[in-house]
Design an enzyme around this catalytic site. Structure first.
Site, mmCIF file in Angstrom:
data_model
loop_
_atom_site.group_PDB
_atom_site.id
_atom_site.type_symbol
_atom_site.label_atom_id
_atom_site.label_comp_id
_atom_site.label_asym_id
_atom_site.label_seq_id
_atom_site.Cartn_x
_atom_site.Cartn_y
_atom_site.Cartn_z
ATOM 1 N N GLU A 50 31.542 36.088 38.174
ATOM 2 C CA GLU A 50 31.979 34.999 37.295
ATOM 3 C C GLU A 50 30.938 34.690 36.221
ATOM 4 O OE1 GLU A 50 34.882 33.937 37.246
ATOM 5 O OE2 GLU A 50 35.750 34.317 39.222
ATOM 6 N N ASP A 53 42.194 43.888 40.987
ATOM 7 C CA ASP A 53 42.872 44.024 39.694
ATOM 8 C C ASP A 53 42.010 44.609 38.580
ATOM 9 O OD1 ASP A 53 41.329 41.747 39.880
ATOM 10 O OD2 ASP A 53 42.748 40.423 38.889
ATOM 11 N N THR A 94 37.233 41.076 30.793
ATOM 12 C CA THR A 94 38.307 40.485 31.600
ATOM 13 C C THR A 94 38.356 38.962 31.483
ATOM 14 O OG1 THR A 94 39.393 40.693 33.756
ATOM 15 C CG2 THR A 94 37.024 40.186 33.755
#
Length: 636
Positions: free
Chosen positions: A267, A400, A624
């Protein structure tokens, strides 16, 4: 004894004949009617009066329609006498035809309930719209053929010769004008949404990680101003210079990474490192690069593991790293979705150890056993570097962005790293072979999950990144059927929105596959929340940029309107919600994720822009978290 006899007749006395008796008879009838009226109860008299008044009002209301109808009949007779084309009388209750360039409005919630209908409403509406358009065109053609010559302000014009060219030119001009107006209004709508969200953050959460808009407070994750950093390049792209300068001043004077705090490697990389690198490239300001170097170097202890597979958590103040307390595993998506950022940091700083660390992860994953036709499990052990919890394959959470970054690293590096491309192409074939199915009754193409050989028709909203990724690959020379699949999946992701009563997608859906199903999509109670996620509008952006099909813009605008309708908080900010199936009370969660500003609104703005050079996809690749990083020059 017998009861007294009862007379069963009425005695009537008739007056004499003549004019006088006639007048007396009329007077008697009046008195009789009045006497009967008085004999009625108050309720009966009130009902009779109410009915009379109602009839009177209806008569007045219907008078214009009757008059219009009669006038229409007269006009028809006159037109028939003059051998002209019959024109139907248009009922006054019909709505005006919609202007083609106006933004689509969200459908009323009552029309979204599909339990007794076959097929999604949008599929039905689209067919209806096509039919109406063809009917209108046919009517217009008939008029032109039969009238031949028309008069306009005294000038006679041969429609067969002059009108075709002029109308085409006028229509093209009108379309271009309305398209520009529509583009401008939609771009302004995104700017307005951002300003509203920013107002809440500035008023109640300035310098903190995330806004809690309902309680007018904030929540901390890392204590590093996540929302502010995530939104920096969004403000620059949207042209919100005043807001950008405020945020820039905070980064320059207040942001420090010298804190005794644990942060998540993934993150922090995609939001903070990616956001700072992106803003540096867009603005040319080296202050952002200096901050990126600082956080990048503090994250490097995560790679100090026996397997070179990084730990999930880093203390950026102490320089230590560790796995989660409950396991020694990291998720595959997290350790394989930090490469774009560290590769770019290495290029800018000329310090190759950043790129070496993340390249080693890709090398390890490439050669591991436990894959299924290029599909990877969700977890990897940081001690031995092996996949764990094998047998479960998904393109949703925890796996993903592995697939996304295979393609994007290949593009970022100038399409030279064949190993990345081979892994990506193999994975897409694995998806087609093992995870791709169609729903019933409408045959929506979806990506499910596989657990120890058992297929599950479960699809996360996160999977909606895939249409955009497939389209990006096709744009860069990969097989054309990738674009075909992208379009099919894009339709499915859109249906995940329109088949909900709020017009917003849930976090997870399950598709029906058995014959006789009445609807394609089911949602479990625990999966009905919406976190303001960006994946669908992200893919809409890619699909529109490459196809120029305006329906993708229209779909995105519907989603933006529903965000405004169901998640906007009046005092500032937007909130995630718990229940997309309840438009009356969607149950707000009191949290605005940083990616709503960093990704969702950014992709909506880029979707509505018709400028292909606004973050050109031939010059930039998005990480992303929607932070654009430059594609490396061929000499690099």
């Amino acid at each position: 004894m017998h009861p007294p006899s009862r007379q069963d007749y009425v005695s009537i006395s008739f007056a004499g004949q003549g004019s006088e008796s006639y007048n007396n008879s009329k007077q008697w009838r009046r008195q009789s009617c009045w006497r009967k009226w008085n004999q009625l109860s108050r309720l009966q008299r009130s009902l009779i009066l109410f009915v009379l008044v109602l009839l009177f009002i209806c008569g007045i209301a219907s008078y214009p329609a009757v008059t219009e109808h009669l006038n229409g009949l007269k006009e028809r007779e006159q037109d028939t006498n003059h051998n002209s084309v019959l024109r139907p009388v248009i009922p006054h209750v019909l709505p005006e035809p919609a202007k083609p360039a106006q933004p689509l409005l969200p459908k009323p919630t009552s029309q979204r309930k599909l339990s007794n209908k076959r097929g999604p409403p949008v599929l039905q509406n689209r067919l209806q719209k096509k039919g109406n358009a063809s009917d209108t065109a046919a009517d217009g053609k008939k008029k032109g053929e039969e009238e031949g010559v028309i008069s306009w302000r005294g000038a006679l014009i041969d429609t067969e010769r002059a009108t075709e060219g002029n109308k085409d030119e006028e229509n093209n001009d009108q379309k271009a004008k309305s398209s520009k107006e529509s583009e401008a209004s939609r771009l302004e709508a995104v700017q307005a949404a951002f300003r509203h969200a920013w107002k809440g953050y500035k008023d109640f959460a300035w310098g903190h990680d995330e806004l809690r808009p309902l309680s007018k407070s904030y929540s901390e994750w890392f204590g590093l101003g996540l929302t502010l950093i995530d939104a920096l390049d969004t403000m620059w792209i949207l042209g919100l210079k005043e807001e950008f300068e405020e945020a820039k001043a905070w980064v320059a004077t207040e942001l420090t990474f010298n804190k005794n705090v644990d942060v998540n490697l993934f993150e922090s990389t995609i939001r903070i490192l990616g956001g700072l690198l992106s803003t540096h490239h867009l603005t040319g300001d080296t202050m952002f690069l200096d901050k990126a170097k600082d956080i990048g170097s503090r994250l490097m202890p995560a790679f100090n593991t026996p397997s070179k597979i990084p730990y999930s958590d880093v203390n950026i103040g102490k320089g230590t790293a560790h796995p989660p307390r409950w396991t020694s595993d990291s998720t595959v998506a997290e350790v394989t979705s930090i490469q774009l950022e560290f590769r770019e940091l290495a290029r800018l700083t000329q310090e190759p150890h950043y790129q070496d660390a993340v390249a080693e992860v890709m090398k390890q994953v490439h050669k591991l056993d436990g894959k299924l036709d290029g599909l990877v499990p969700m977890f990897i052990n940081t001690n031995n570097g092996q996949f764990t919890h094998q047998g479960i394959y998904t393109l949703g959470a925890r796996a993903d962005s592995y697939y996304e970054y295979l393609l994007k690293q290949w593009i970022q590096g100038g399409k030279k790293e064949d190993q990345l491309l081979e892994d990506y192409l193999q994975a897409i074939e694995g998806v087609k072979k093992n995870l791709l199915q169609k729903s019933s009754p409408n045959g929506l193409t979806f990506v499910g999950e596989l657990s120890h050989g058992q297929f599950s028709p479960k699809m996360d909203h996160l999977v909606c990144f895939l249409p955009g990724t497939l389209a990006l690959g096709a744009h860069n020379g990969l097989p054309a059927d990738h674009m075909d699949l992208a379009k099919q999946l894009m339709e499915t992701c859109y249906q995940m929105y329109v088949q909900m009563e709020t017009g917003l997608s849930p976090e997870i859906v399950h598709f029906n596959m058995h014959q006789g199903s009445t609807r394609d999509i089911d949602v479990k109670l625990a999966d009905r929340h919406n976190l303001l996620r960006p994946e669908t509008v992200e893919s809409l952006f890619y699909l529109y940029r490459f196809t120029k099909d305006h329906k993708y813009q229209d779909w995105g605008y519907e989603i933006l309107q529903n965000f405004n309708k169901y998640t906007k908080v009046s005092s500032g900010g937007y909130t995630s919600i718990n229940n997309v199936r309840d438009p009356d009370y969607p149950s707000p969660r009191d949290k605005m994720e940083s990616f709503f500003l960093g990704e969702t609104l950014k992709y909506l703005y880029l979707l509505f822009s018709d400028d292909p050079n606004l973050i050109s996809l031939d010059q930039y690749v998005f990480n992303t978290e929607a932070h654009p990083l430059p594609i490396w020059p061929s000499t690099a």
